[in-house]
Scaffold this motif. Structure first.
Motif, PDB file in Angstrom:
ATOM      1  N   UNK A   1       0.820  -1.211   0.000  1.00 47.39           N
ATOM      2  CA  UNK A   1       0.000   0.000   0.000  1.00 47.39           C
ATOM      3  C   UNK A   1       0.855   1.262   0.000  1.00 47.39           C
ATOM      4  N   UNK A   2       2.088   1.169   0.490  1.00 51.48           N
ATOM      5  CA  UNK A   2       2.977   2.319   0.553  1.00 51.48           C
ATOM      6  C   UNK A   2       2.335   3.452   1.324  1.00 51.48           C
ATOM      7  N   UNK A   3       1.579   3.102   2.373  1.00 56.14           N
ATOM      8  CA  UNK A   3       0.804   4.076   3.121  1.00 56.14           C
ATOM      9  C   UNK A   3       1.647   5.187   3.711  1.00 56.14           C
ATOM     10  N   UNK A   4       2.795   4.868   4.298  1.00 47.03           N
ATOM     11  CA  UNK A   4       3.584   5.890   4.950  1.00 47.03           C
ATOM     12  C   UNK A   4       4.517   6.635   4.023  1.00 47.03           C
ATOM     13  N   UNK A   5       4.792   6.074   2.846  1.00 43.98           N
ATOM     14  CA  UNK A   5       5.812   6.645   1.980  1.00 43.98           C
ATOM     15  C   UNK A   5       5.305   7.804   1.145  1.00 43.98           C
ATOM     16  N   UNK A   6       4.020   7.872   0.922  1.00 44.28           N
ATOM     17  CA  UNK A   6       3.494   8.903   0.032  1.00 44.28           C
ATOM     18  C   UNK A   6       3.724  10.295   0.595  1.00 44.28           C
ATOM     19  N   UNK A 150      14.100  -5.886  12.406  1.00 47.85           N
ATOM     20  CA  UNK A 150      13.076  -4.915  11.998  1.00 47.85           C
ATOM     21  C   UNK A 150      12.865  -3.869  13.081  1.00 47.85           C
ATOM     22  N   UNK A 151      13.000  -4.268  14.344  1.00 50.67           N
ATOM     23  CA  UNK A 151      12.850  -3.319  15.443  1.00 50.67           C
ATOM     24  C   UNK A 151      13.878  -2.200  15.349  1.00 50.67           C
ATOM     25  N   UNK A 152      15.109  -2.531  14.952  1.00 46.64           N
ATOM     26  CA  UNK A 152      16.130  -1.508  14.750  1.00 46.64           C
ATOM     27  C   UNK A 152      15.731  -0.597  13.590  1.00 46.64           C
ATOM     28  N   UNK A 153      15.326  -1.202  12.488  1.00 51.99           N
ATOM     29  CA  UNK A 153      14.937  -0.439  11.307  1.00 51.99           C
ATOM     30  C   UNK A 153      13.733   0.455  11.599  1.00 51.99           C
ATOM     31  N   UNK A 154      12.836  -0.009  12.418  1.00 54.58           N
ATOM     32  CA  UNK A 154      11.577   0.680  12.716  1.00 54.58           C
ATOM     33  C   UNK A 154      11.790   1.999  13.458  1.00 54.58           C
ATOM     34  N   UNK A 155      13.021   2.241  13.931  1.00 53.16           N
ATOM     35  CA  UNK A 155      13.319   3.508  14.594  1.00 53.16           C
ATOM     36  C   UNK A 155      13.324   4.669  13.608  1.00 53.16           C
ATOM     37  N   UNK A 156      13.424   4.359  12.319  1.00 53.72           N
ATOM     38  CA  UNK A 156      13.341   5.390  11.301  1.00 53.72           C
ATOM     39  C   UNK A 156      11.885   5.858  11.169  1.00 53.72           C
ATOM     40  N   UNK A 157      11.709   7.070  10.668  1.00 56.73           N
ATOM     41  CA  UNK A 157      10.344   7.596  10.554  1.00 56.73           C
ATOM     42  C   UNK A 157       9.515   6.825   9.535  1.00 56.73           C
ATOM     43  N   UNK A 158      10.160   6.375   8.470  1.00 56.05           N
ATOM     44  CA  UNK A 158       9.456   5.578   7.453  1.00 56.05           C
ATOM     45  C   UNK A 158      10.415   4.487   6.970  1.00 56.05           C
ATOM     46  N   UNK A 159      10.268   3.306   7.504  1.00 61.55           N
ATOM     47  CA  UNK A 159      11.140   2.189   7.148  1.00 61.55           C
ATOM     48  C   UNK A 159      10.469   1.307   6.101  1.00 61.55           C
ATOM     49  N   UNK A 160      11.290   0.554   5.385  1.00 61.04           N
ATOM     50  CA  UNK A 160      10.779  -0.346   4.345  1.00 61.04           C
ATOM     51  C   UNK A 160      11.428  -1.715   4.498  1.00 61.04           C
ATOM     52  N   UNK A 161      10.606  -2.747   4.459  1.00 59.11           N
ATOM     53  CA  UNK A 161      11.081  -4.129   4.410  1.00 59.11           C
ATOM     54  C   UNK A 161      10.460  -4.791   3.188  1.00 59.11           C
ATOM     55  N   UNK A 178       0.723  -9.459   8.134  1.00 58.42           N
ATOM     56  CA  UNK A 178      -0.217  -8.636   8.895  1.00 58.42           C
ATOM     57  C   UNK A 178       0.235  -8.488  10.344  1.00 58.42           C
ATOM     58  N   UNK A 179       0.779  -9.568  10.920  1.00 52.53           N
ATOM     59  CA  UNK A 179       1.311  -9.491  12.285  1.00 52.53           C
ATOM     60  C   UNK A 179       2.436  -8.465  12.367  1.00 52.53           C
ATOM     61  N   UNK A 180       3.309  -8.458  11.360  1.00 53.85           N
ATOM     62  CA  UNK A 180       4.425  -7.521  11.362  1.00 53.85           C
ATOM     63  C   UNK A 180       3.941  -6.086  11.198  1.00 53.85           C
ATOM     64  N   UNK A 181       2.951  -5.881  10.371  1.00 52.34           N
ATOM     65  CA  UNK A 181       2.413  -4.537  10.184  1.00 52.34           C
ATOM     66  C   UNK A 181       1.810  -3.987  11.474  1.00 52.34           C
ATOM     67  N   UNK A 182       1.202  -4.858  12.246  1.00 52.71           N
ATOM     68  CA  UNK A 182       0.658  -4.420  13.537  1.00 52.71           C
ATOM     69  C   UNK A 182       1.764  -4.141  14.550  1.00 52.71           C
ATOM     70  N   UNK A 185       4.754  -0.095  13.394  1.00 55.04           N
ATOM     71  CA  UNK A 185       3.898   0.924  12.780  1.00 55.04           C
ATOM     72  C   UNK A 185       4.645   1.824  11.810  1.00 55.04           C
ATOM     73  N   UNK A 186       5.951   1.974  11.979  1.00 51.85           N
ATOM     74  CA  UNK A 186       6.719   2.857  11.100  1.00 51.85           C
ATOM     75  C   UNK A 186       7.281   2.150   9.877  1.00 51.85           C
ATOM     76  N   UNK A 187       6.977   0.871   9.737  1.00 52.39           N
ATOM     77  CA  UNK A 187       7.594   0.075   8.676  1.00 52.39           C
ATOM     78  C   UNK A 187       6.573  -0.347   7.631  1.00 52.39           C
ATOM     79  N   UNK A 188       6.943  -0.138   6.376  1.00 47.65           N
ATOM     80  CA  UNK A 188       6.133  -0.564   5.237  1.00 47.65           C
ATOM     81  C   UNK A 188       6.659  -1.915   4.748  1.00 47.65           C
ATOM     82  N   UNK A 189       5.788  -2.896   4.602  1.00 48.94           N
ATOM     83  CA  UNK A 189       6.171  -4.214   4.112  1.00 48.94           C
ATOM     84  C   UNK A 189       5.701  -4.347   2.662  1.00 48.94           C
ATOM     85  N   UNK A 190       6.669  -4.407   1.752  1.00 48.69           N
ATOM     86  CA  UNK A 190       6.385  -4.393   0.318  1.00 48.69           C
ATOM     87  C   UNK A 190       6.646  -5.784  -0.248  1.00 48.69           C
ATOM     88  N   UNK A 191       5.618  -6.399  -0.772  1.00 50.18           N
ATOM     89  CA  UNK A 191       5.731  -7.760  -1.293  1.00 50.18           C
ATOM     90  C   UNK A 191       6.084  -7.728  -2.777  1.00 50.18           C
TER      91      UNK A 191
END
Length: 266
Positions: A1-6, A150-161, A178-182, A185-191
């Motif tokens: 969805x790229x919700x946080x990146x837009x 991911x917890x380390x990466x999630x410290x960024x304002x908008x992280x991507x995995x 879905x578990x990871x997205x919950x 919150x700062x990380x976008x999971x792109x499949x």
């Protein structure tokens, strides 16, 4: 969805951090970062790819020295086909290890976390990104070791995995994402699909090829060369590229390091 990146603020670079033992590097190691760079949506396409060999690879047999793995990875990096994306071989694992040994009396922590933390401190203006294959996420231990990274990466304002898929949209994988997205919150999971075309080669296959022809130091010079060439031929079929074959010929000690370490050469 790229919700946080837009709405994300522009950053200096989006850097895909690709850690691994690379023991030894193979053409398979190129497939995943190249696929991500060429297939990712524009909003999260990496500007840079950093290939990061571990300094002390854990749980790996016959640890080919860091120097050899770093040099071989540099050979492979030159053939990575990612137009418009800068590719570098970096030594964050080594630097993080040395810094931690120098500054902390405590036992060593986890190398992946230390290395990622190190580069994020070195480049605070950049956005670092990680990738995991579907097989990793489906692994029963991922909620420990994967979540820690991911917890380390999630410290960024908008992280991507990035989640690269070989096995399609399985219900189990969808639920785990879905578990990871919950959880983050700062990380976008792109499949990203399409990994089935990457082939099935591995460092383990290369080492196995070497071990089918276990050169030992007591052999006569001619026999050593003959057996080494046979081992390299099998390793090449298992994913070793032409330039790396040349490297092993020129640095026979690197070849011997693998053969003797895993195969018990005398």
């Amino acid at each position: 969805t790229l919700r946080g990146l837009r709405g994300a603020r522009a950053v200096a670079s989006r850097i895909l951090f690709v850690g691994g033992s690379y023991n030894p590097p193979s053409i398979a190691h190129l497939g995943m970062p190249a696929h991500i760079a060429n297939s990712a949506p524009k909003l999260c396409k990496p500007d840079e790819i950093w290939l990061e060999p571990t300094f002390h690879p854990m749980y790996k047999p016959n640890k080919l020295s860091f120097g050899h793995r770093f040099a071989l990875l540099g050979i492979l990096a030159g053939s990575l086909d990612v137009p418009g994306v800068a590719v570098r071989v970096d030594d964050a694992y080594k630097k993080a290890y040395e810094e931690y040994r120098r500054t902390s009396p405590q036992p060593l922590r986890k190398a992946d976390i230390d290395a990622l933390t190190y580069v994020m401190k070195q480049r605070p203006e950049a956005r670092f990104m990680l990738s995991f294959g579907d097989d990793s996420i489906l692994d029963t231990g991922f909620k420990k070791w994967g979540y820690e990274q991911i917890e380390v990466l999630n410290k960024q304002s908008h992280a991507v995995v990035f989640v690269t898929q070989r096995n399609g949209n399985t219900d189990a994988l969808h639920s785990l994402i879905e578990d990871m997205e919950r959880a983050f919150k700062n990380t976008e999971f792109v499949r990203l699909g399409g990994m089935d075309d990457m082939g099935d080669v591995s460092s383990t296959g290369i080492r196995k090829g070497f071990c089918e022809h276990p050169v030992v130091e007591e052999m006569e010079e001619g026999l050593v060369i003959e057996e080494m060439e046979r081992g390299l031929a099998v390793a090449k079929k298992n994913g070793l590229d032409d330039e790396s074959v040349g490297y092993f010929r020129a640095h026979r000690d690197a070849y011997m390091e693998i053969v003797k370490g895993q195969c018990g050469g005398k």
